[in-house]
Write a protein that holds these residues in place. Sequence first.
Motif: not given
Length: 280
Positions: A26, A36, A247, A254, A257
């Motif tokens: 990220l 986040l 994100y 992940l 995003s």
Amino acid sequence: MSDNVLKVENVTMQFGGVVAVDNVNLEVNAGEIVSLIGPNGAGKTTAFNVITGVYPPTNGVVYFEGKKIVENYPRGKMKKLYKTENNGAYTHAIEPTPDKITRMGVARTFQNIRLWSSQTVFENILIAKHCRVTAGLLSATFRMNKLEERRQREECDELLRILGLEGVRNELATSLPYGQQRRVEIARALATQPKLLLLDEPAAGMNPQETQELTAFISRIRTDFRLTVFIIEHHMALVMDISDRIYVLDFGKLIASGTPAKVQNDQRVVDAYLGVSEDA
């Protein structure tokens, strides 16, 4: 030249056989507010702990302002236990302690408020200034650092004024209402003179009015202090209102995003938060 203030590259944090953060990449650019998000246990706070030196990552690199500040690779027993990607990609260990990362210009708050219970609001903030002290032990012992000490006290009073906390300057920090305690904790982080501010669930435990006030407060901090802000938060109204980009973590990986509009319409994000139907 890159605008990255923070870059996390292939970071994995593995505890024994449990992978809490799984090969995460990220970036946070100068002047942004980036969030986040993810369900409980997704690995968000663990990621913050890696960035701020609480844990050395099992593998991967963290850059701050283009400079590599954290690096690690699987060593010892972890050579055999390591479960995820990029094994062998990194060969050096750079493991600064949290105080060193703070002095680099990265400050943070925590999920649970960690104010000094026996000290006033002013004293809690003044303590944070110690990371910028230039006087040595000898000069401090003989009070040869009076000018520096006076300057730091003046800076703390100015910070309290800017943040609207001057009225509680001499109150015990932990005697304040919850929302104000959160503001004091953020003020203490700002006293370290950061370039990047990490906020770990700043709206946790707040009522709707306090959350609305906090949203405006964080936006004003970005503008007034010319800061880059990286937030972990569960309060989706705050996240969607304040974030430039988001994100999303789920089980350490992940999964999405992008802009708030893009993320809130991503089916993987909906599934992570609401669960997947058995018929799906």
